[in-house]
Each structure stands twice: as structure tokens, then as C-alpha cells.
Scaffold this motif. Structure first.
Motif, short mmCIF file in Angstrom:
data_model
loop_
_atom_site.label_atom_id
_atom_site.label_comp_id
_atom_site.label_asym_id
_atom_site.label_seq_id
_atom_site.Cartn_x
_atom_site.Cartn_y
_atom_site.Cartn_z
N HIS A 183 0.84 -1.13 0.01
CA HIS A 183 -0.03 -0.07 -0.03
C HIS A 183 0.77 1.27 0.07
CE1 HIS A 183 -3.14 2.85 0.97
NE2 HIS A 183 -2.36 3.28 2.07
N THR A 187 -1.92 9.98 -2.68
CA THR A 187 -3.04 10.35 -3.97
C THR A 187 -2.17 10.35 -5.12
OG1 THR A 187 -2.45 12.79 -3.58
CG2 THR A 187 -3.96 12.15 -2.12
N ARG A 218 -6.40 -2.39 -6.02
CA ARG A 218 -7.50 -2.36 -4.89
C ARG A 218 -7.85 -1.34 -3.92
NH1 ARG A 218 -6.49 -8.27 -3.25
NH2 ARG A 218 -4.27 -7.42 -3.17
N ASP A 219 -8.95 -0.88 -3.71
CA ASP A 219 -9.22 0.35 -2.85
C ASP A 219 -8.57 1.68 -3.12
OD1 ASP A 219 -10.84 -1.18 -1.29
OD2 ASP A 219 -9.21 -2.24 -0.13
N HIS A 220 -7.85 2.13 -2.45
CA HIS A 220 -6.89 3.37 -2.69
C HIS A 220 -5.61 3.07 -2.56
CE1 HIS A 220 -6.04 7.54 -3.14
NE2 HIS A 220 -5.27 7.44 -2.07
N ASP A 222 -3.79 0.39 -3.01
CA ASP A 222 -3.32 -1.11 -2.77
C ASP A 222 -2.88 -1.63 -4.07
OD1 ASP A 222 -3.87 -0.95 0.07
OD2 ASP A 222 -5.79 -1.47 -0.16
#
Length: 251
Positions: A183, A187, A218-220, A222
Motif C-alpha cells: 500500500h 494520492t 484495489r481500494d486506494h 493498494d
């Protein structure tokens, strides 16, 4: 939010843990006491230093991510580097007293903030610590040089691919490269500020990599690398050689 540099909080972490590789050289109880009195906790999105501020300490990142950046008068921002857990950060310029970069916390974190005089005493008395700090500084220069080459001469895919390979190595140094999943607390604008691209260009390039089966998002932010060989090829790197250059053994 600007966090004053002298707002230290006491901590109790063992210095051998904070400076890995120094345990063989030992620390006196006096130095351990000095170290524990200079622990700094940072909340997410706070600013530790602004470029041009007086800088009075060397920082060891115990937890969290820091962004080191510079900005033009028009507001254009360039992230110079990210400091991750285990990194030593000296934000000062050649004069030794003025911050050459802005330092911001991207996540909640904790630093060991050692006043310059104390740091110089510690490294002067402990050759192992001095050697470790030197190798970590060399690793920092190596990774900045690799990225600068690609920012200056590479296309968007090469720039982003290199950044992802670098993150994978730094976050998961023991990974064999086949199952790299991590992760990044950034931004797309911040990632763009790191590799010299707009957030729109970052988004399009990451989507193209995903469509081509190179990675999965995946998600933010990841990231799961599905095809590390293709990612390294896009980045123009030999992963093992890069790892040796930017991850000093024993650090």
C-alpha cells in the motif's frame, strides 16, 4: 498544520531498535536517556519543516511516511523523496542550519529527532553508526539518481513503473519479486508530483498497466504486482541490482 520542531515527546524505545545495526557497538545509559528525550510524534498531514526554516536536528523515521518536497513561487510542487521507516533524514542544506526541503507527514508517524551536536557526538564515538549512516545516505543518492534519469528521459510508463519497483523494494525488501503487494499512502496527485506527471496522466497510465495484466489496484493505492518481470522491463531496471544500490545490507 505546522508542527514546531521543538515539540518533542518522551519515548522509551530501545536505541538498538531505532538504529538497526548499532547494537554491536553498544549505547551508554546516558545516550539512551538522551535519545528517549527526543521522540517526536506526527499526526497525518502535518508539516514538520518548511523550506527555509531553521533546521536543528537529524531525524530517524520510526513509523509512517514523510514527503520531502520543493515548490516554485507559482505553487508547482515536486516531491524529491519519501522517507520511510528506517530512513535517516537530514533536511539541512550546505550551511547546516537551513532546511533545503519541506518535510510533511503523509501518515501518522514517529521520529527520533536528534540535535545536530548530539548526532555528531554519537556518530563520532561509534564507527558502526557512522558507517551505517553513510551507507544509507549513499542509498538515498542512488535511488534519487535512478528516478531523476527516468523523470528526465523516460516516458510516463517508465517513470511510474520505476516508482512502483522502488516502493516494492523499500517496503518489502525481503520479497522475491514474485508476490509483491503493498500500500502506498499517496494520492494520484502526490504520485504525479514524485514522477513529474499530472494526476490525470498517472490515472491513465496505472489503468493501462492494469489492463495489460502488469498490476492490480484495489481500494486506494493498494498495489499488487502481477507481472514483476514486465514491470521491471518498463522501468528499465534489473531488480536485484537496484536492490543492492538502494537497500544497504544491514540497514
Amino acid at each position: 498544520m505546522v508542527f514546531a520542531e521543538n515539540q518533542y515527546q518522551e519515548g522509551t524505545r530501545d536505541t538498538a531498535w531505532v538504529f538497526p545495526g548499532t547494537a554491536l557497538d553498544g549505547f551508554s545509559s546516558g545516550l539512551e536517556s538522551l535519545f528517549s528525550q527526543h521522540v517526536l510524534r506526527l499526526p497525518n498531514n502535518c508539516t514538520l519543516l518548511i523550506e527555509g526554516d531553521e533546521c536543528r536536528a537529524v531525524y530517524y523515521v520510526r513509523a509512517g511516511w514523510l514527503a520531502l518536497s520543493k515548490a516554485l513561487e507559482g505553487g508547482q510542487n515536486q516531491i524529491i523523496d519519501f522517507a520511510l521507516p528506517g530512513d535517516i533524514v537530514d533536511p539541512s542544506g550546505a550551511d547546516g542550519v537551513t532546511a533545503s526541503v519541506t518535510v510533511e507527514a503523509l501518515t501518522d508517524g514517529a521520529l527520533a529527532a536528534m540535535p545536530y551536536r548530539s548526532w555528531e557526538t554519537m556518530t563520532g564515538e561509534r564507527p558502526a553508526l557512522h558507517h551505517l549512516a553513510h551507507r544509507m545516505e549513499s542509498a538515498m543518492h542512488a535511488r534519487r539518481a535512478e528516478r531523476m534519469l527516468r523523470v528526465g528521459r523516460g516516458a510516463a510508463e517508465m517513470r511510474l513503473a520505476y516508482a512502483l519497483v522502488e516502493f516494492c523494494i523499500r517496503i518489502s525488501p525481503d520479497s522475491d519479486g514474485r508476490n509483491c503487494e503493498f500500500h502506498i499512502p499517496l494520492t494520484q496527485q502526490q504520485l504525479g508530483d514524485y514522477v513529474g506527471l499530472s494526476s490525470v496522466h498517472v490515472c491513465r497510465t496505472l489503468r493501462r498497466m492494469a489492463r495489460n495484466g502488469i498490476l492490480e489496484m484495489r481500494d486506494h493505492m493498494d498495489i499488487r504486482v502481477l507481472d514483476p518481470r514486465s514491470l521491471a522491463c518498463l522501468a528499465g531496471v534489473d531488480v536485484e541490482a537496484l536492490k543492492r544500490a538502494i537497500m544497504p545490507q544491514g540497514a
